[in-house]
Design a protein around this motif. Structure first.
Motif, PDB file in Angstrom:
ATOM      1  N   ILE B   2     -13.843  -5.082  21.913  1.00 43.61           N
ATOM      2  CA  ILE B   2     -14.430  -6.307  21.380  1.00 43.61           C
ATOM      3  C   ILE B   2     -13.778  -7.527  22.020  1.00 43.61           C
ATOM      4  O   ILE B   2     -12.590  -7.534  22.313  1.00 43.61           O
ATOM      5  CB  ILE B   2     -14.282  -6.331  19.842  1.00 43.61           C
ATOM      6  CG1 ILE B   2     -15.167  -7.405  19.230  1.00 43.61           C
ATOM      7  CG2 ILE B   2     -12.833  -6.493  19.433  1.00 43.61           C
ATOM      8  CD1 ILE B   2     -15.330  -7.268  17.707  1.00 43.61           C
ATOM      9  N   GLN B   3     -14.596  -8.542  22.247  1.00 40.39           N
ATOM     10  CA  GLN B   3     -14.114  -9.800  22.829  1.00 40.39           C
ATOM     11  C   GLN B   3     -14.103 -10.877  21.751  1.00 40.39           C
ATOM     12  O   GLN B   3     -15.031 -10.953  20.927  1.00 40.39           O
ATOM     13  CB  GLN B   3     -15.020 -10.248  23.974  1.00 40.39           C
ATOM     14  CG  GLN B   3     -15.173  -9.218  25.082  1.00 40.39           C
ATOM     15  CD  GLN B   3     -13.868  -8.908  25.763  1.00 40.39           C
ATOM     16  OE1 GLN B   3     -13.141  -9.824  26.161  1.00 40.39           O
ATOM     17  NE2 GLN B   3     -13.552  -7.629  25.899  1.00 40.39           N
ATOM     18  N   VAL B   4     -13.058 -11.714  21.764  1.00 42.53           N
ATOM     19  CA  VAL B   4     -12.932 -12.802  20.797  1.00 42.53           C
ATOM     20  C   VAL B   4     -12.670 -14.090  21.572  1.00 42.53           C
ATOM     21  O   VAL B   4     -11.709 -14.147  22.346  1.00 42.53           O
ATOM     22  CB  VAL B   4     -11.779 -12.541  19.807  1.00 42.53           C
ATOM     23  CG1 VAL B   4     -11.721 -13.646  18.752  1.00 42.53           C
ATOM     24  CG2 VAL B   4     -11.935 -11.176  19.149  1.00 42.53           C
ATOM     25  N   GLU B   5     -13.521 -15.065  21.372  1.00 42.81           N
ATOM     26  CA  GLU B   5     -13.374 -16.346  22.060  1.00 42.81           C
ATOM     27  C   GLU B   5     -13.216 -17.468  21.039  1.00 42.81           C
ATOM     28  O   GLU B   5     -14.035 -17.582  20.123  1.00 42.81           O
ATOM     29  CB  GLU B   5     -14.592 -16.627  22.941  1.00 42.81           C
ATOM     30  CG  GLU B   5     -14.739 -15.669  24.102  1.00 42.81           C
ATOM     31  CD  GLU B   5     -15.924 -16.023  24.984  1.00 42.81           C
ATOM     32  OE1 GLU B   5     -16.140 -15.313  25.986  1.00 42.81           O
ATOM     33  OE2 GLU B   5     -16.641 -16.992  24.671  1.00 42.81           O
ATOM     34  N   GLN B   6     -12.188 -18.276  21.244  1.00 43.06           N
ATOM     35  CA  GLN B   6     -11.962 -19.401  20.337  1.00 43.06           C
ATOM     36  C   GLN B   6     -12.149 -20.712  21.089  1.00 43.06           C
ATOM     37  O   GLN B   6     -11.813 -20.830  22.260  1.00 43.06           O
ATOM     38  CB  GLN B   6     -10.547 -19.348  19.757  1.00 43.06           C
ATOM     39  CG  GLN B   6     -10.348 -18.207  18.780  1.00 43.06           C
ATOM     40  CD  GLN B   6      -9.000 -18.297  18.097  1.00 43.06           C
ATOM     41  OE1 GLN B   6      -8.147 -17.426  18.253  1.00 43.06           O
ATOM     42  NE2 GLN B   6      -8.798 -19.373  17.329  1.00 43.06           N
ATOM     43  N   SER B   7     -12.680 -21.679  20.360  1.00 42.87           N
ATOM     44  CA  SER B   7     -12.851 -23.003  20.949  1.00 42.87           C
ATOM     45  C   SER B   7     -12.630 -24.073  19.886  1.00 42.87           C
ATOM     46  O   SER B   7     -12.883 -23.824  18.690  1.00 42.87           O
ATOM     47  CB  SER B   7     -14.259 -23.137  21.552  1.00 42.87           C
ATOM     48  OG  SER B   7     -15.247 -22.940  20.564  1.00 42.87           O
ATOM     49  N   PRO B   8     -12.154 -25.266  20.288  1.00 44.43           N
ATOM     50  CA  PRO B   8     -11.653 -25.560  21.636  1.00 44.43           C
ATOM     51  C   PRO B   8     -10.260 -24.960  21.827  1.00 44.43           C
ATOM     52  O   PRO B   8      -9.609 -24.597  20.844  1.00 44.43           O
ATOM     53  CB  PRO B   8     -11.584 -27.088  21.628  1.00 44.43           C
ATOM     54  CG  PRO B   8     -11.250 -27.423  20.206  1.00 44.43           C
ATOM     55  CD  PRO B   8     -11.983 -26.402  19.364  1.00 44.43           C
TER      56      PRO B   8
END
Lengths: 115, 110
Positions: B2-8
């Motif tokens: 699984i991929q987890v992307e946080q922004s900003p």
């Protein structure tokens, strides 16, 4: 009650030496996890214990890393023949599995420096 | 996995401002947690929120599991809110080990 505790808080060791890191989970928590946090890799999973089941070792980076959990409580993470790339903060977490909720609570970590 | 992307990745605010942090994940999850890592490195639990909405004082969080994202709202920010905020998930059917995003570094200026 008391939270997750880890010892030592800091450990400096020479390359090639073995180290042992200890984790005391929250009382009554049957699940225990080890993670490590390093500048290059962020926070990554290492190993997971749940009750008397065989541990999930899928995150261990090499066979120099091992862990055990005695009596379903205290856990020890052992790193043999330490390398400089093992320098990181090693974090332990525990969770209850009651009601299907697996909220994890983290200890303060052990900062390992390999010189 | 699984991929987890946080922004900003970085956010600088004046004290009293509001902010929204986002976490996108690539697969269905059975666990989603938000943490605040304080300057001493301790991970503080903010929310356990695999779905739905929760509020705790000035903080609230919403997870829309079907659209694979979660939001953390911080209102009336204080300097003590500074630090790194992590989103972490475990995929459905897994043994519950968490995969962490890379975090949002929040700085609140007085």
């Amino acid at each position: 009650g008391a939270g997750v505790s880890q010892s030592p808080s800091n450990k400096v060791t020479e390359k090639g030496k073995d180290v042992e890191l200890r984790c005391d989970p929250i009382s009554g928590h049957t699940a225990l996890y080890w993670y490590r946090q390093s500048l290059g890799q962020g926070l990554e999973f290492l190993i997971y214990f749940q009750g008397n089941s065989a541990p999930d070792k899928s995150g261990l980076p090499s066979d120099r890393f091992s862990a055990e959990r005695t009596g379903g409580s205290v856990s020890t993470l052992t790193i043999q023949r330490t390398q400089q790339e093992d320098s990181a903060v090693y974090l332990c977490a525990s969770s209850s599995v009651a009601g299907g909720a697996y909220e994890q609570y983290f200890g303060p970590g052990t900062r390992l420096t390999v010189t | 996995g699984i991929q987890v992307e946080q922004s900003p990745p970085d956010l600088i605010l004046q004290e009293g401002a509001n902010s929204t942090l986002r976490c996108n994940f690539s697969d269905s999850v059975n666990n989603l947690q938000w943490f605040h890592q304080n300057p001493w490195g301790q991970l503080i639990n903010l929310f356990y929120i695999p779905s739905g909405t929760k509020q705790n004082g000035r903080l609230s969080a919403t997870t829309v599991a079907t659209e694979r994202y979660s939001l953390l709202y911080i209102s009336s920010s204080q300097t003590t809110d500074s630090g790194v905020y992590f989103c972490a998930v475990s995929p459905s059917g897994s043994a519950r080990q968490l995969t962490f995003g890379s975090g949002t570094q929040l700085t609140v200026l007085p």
